[in-house]
Design an enzyme around this catalytic site. Structure first.
Site: not given
Ligand code: UFG
Length: 336
Positions: A126, A151, A155
């Site tokens: 990741s 988590y 990785k």
């Molecule tokens: N977001 C919102 N509202 C929500 C959900 C997410 O605004 O309800 C935003 C988050 O703050 C972020 C973006 O959307 O800015 C993406 O969020 P995600 O949760 O979809 O993805 P992440 O980037 O947080 O997480 C992903 C993977 C993880 C990994 C991570 C590493 O899902 O497995 O990237 O950065 F660890």
């Protein structure tokens, strides 16, 4: 015909990869404990490809069960290892469970690969290994940073384990560092199906649009980005699945240049949360109810991939646009 064991093969990325493998002429065997996926994935894969993959329900973190799997299927040529717990927030609540499960699975799989003389593994890593980047786009050569969650640390540890085990066992590994996988197969037969309330952006958007959730909360709009919301490199799951097949092809063509190779699997484009919402509204014609809320703890502000190494070395490049990602996720949600 080469036979590939796909651990976690009934899950979101696993199902798409099994489809891509079968379409390229590989035979797939799925091992999954169904803790976060459904057995009907097998029917769905069969509907798309006309081939039902072999399946064994197995908890790979259990040594005996993992050994039994490898004793049952004697003809495995390579492994793609998806099986893992993957919720960032949950990992902070249950770190020991995360380490036991994610490291246990990898170690049991590697021990059996050594025992059965299986040479090749593609492991799902990741972009979380990079932490908050100091410069963008981010290259594979960028040093990894201290993990922000157990988590993410699993990785990083997996990459370390692969580094040291490939140096002594004759096993060759490719770690694919995924950016943000979203979207679904064009058939709308397979896609992402999170348990309970989604943590991730895309399923939260589609569940809100279909009426399962009242409103999406955008986690912060006061970041140092053009529109104030966080930026990610969203990658279509079908493109991501393809990267696994190309990695396997690379092994069988003896093209790998090191015992362990790393590749960024993203598009090279950064999109903000508001960009994704706009893309969803544009591609589907559906208006999304959303509000701006506070920042979510632990969020990286902005990250996107330098994909030139994957393009040059792996011969892989993402093909699909953000609008194709959001539309396919919506078609899957509607089919559900
Ligand atoms: N977001 C919102 N509202 C929500 C959900 C997410 O605004 O309800 C935003 C988050 O703050 C972020 C973006 O959307 O800015 C993406 O969020 P995600 O949760 O979809 O993805 P992440 O980037 O947080 O997480 C992903 C993977 C993880 C990994 C991570 C590493 O899902 O497995 O990237 O950065 F660890």
């Amino acid at each position: 015909m080469k036979t590939i064991l796909v651990t976690g093969g009934t899950g979101f990325i696993g199902t798409h990869t099994v489809v891509a493998l079968q379409e390229k002429g590989y035979k797939a065997i799925i091992a999954d404990n169904l803790s976060n996926s459904n057995i009907d994935s097998l029917d769905r894969i069969e509907k798309i490809t006309g081939i039902r993959p072999d399946f064994m329900k197995v908890d790979l973190s259990n040594e005996k069960e993992c050994n039994l799997l490898f004793d049952t299927y004697e003809n495995i040529d390579g492994v793609i290892n998806f099986a893992a717990f993957k919720a960032v927030g949950e990992s902070c609540e249950k770190p020991i469970e995360y380490y036991k499960n994610n490291m246990g699975i990898l170690l049991n799989v590697l021990a059996n690969m050594k025992r059965k003389d299986i040479k090749y593994i593609v492991h799902s890593s990741s972009c979380t290994v990079y932490g908050e980047p100091d410069s963008l786009p981010i290259k594979e050569s960028t040093p990894t940073k201290f993990a922000v969650s157990p988590y993410g640390n699993t990785k990083q540890m997996a990459e370390d384990i692969l580094h040291f085990t490939t140096n002594t066992t004759g096993i060759k590994a490719i770690a694919l560092r995924y950016f943000n996988p979203i979207g679904a197969h064009e058939s709308a037969l397979i896609g992402e199906l999170p348990n309970g309330t989604p943590n991730n952006l895309m399923p939260f958007i589609t569940q809100t649009a279909i009426g399962l959730r009242k409103a999406l909360t955008v986690f912060g709009d006061d970041y140092d980005t053009p529109d104030g919301t966080c930026i990610r490199d969203y990658i279509h799951v079908v493109d991501l699945a393809e990267a696994h097949v190309i990695s396997m092809d690379r092994f069988f063509a003896n093209k790998n240049k090191a015992n362990l190779e790393f590749f960024n699997i993203g598009t090279g484009n950064g999109f903000s949360v508001l960009d994704v919402i706009k893309s969803f509204e544009r591609s589907t014609g559906v208006k999304l109810n959303y509000t701006i809320g506070p920042r979510r703890e632990g969020d990286v502000i902005k990250i996107w991939a330098d994909t030139s190494f994957a393009e040059k070395e792996l011969g892989w490049k993402a093909q699909k646009t953000l609008d194709e990602m959001t539309l396919s996720a919506w078609n899957w949600q509607k089919a559900l």
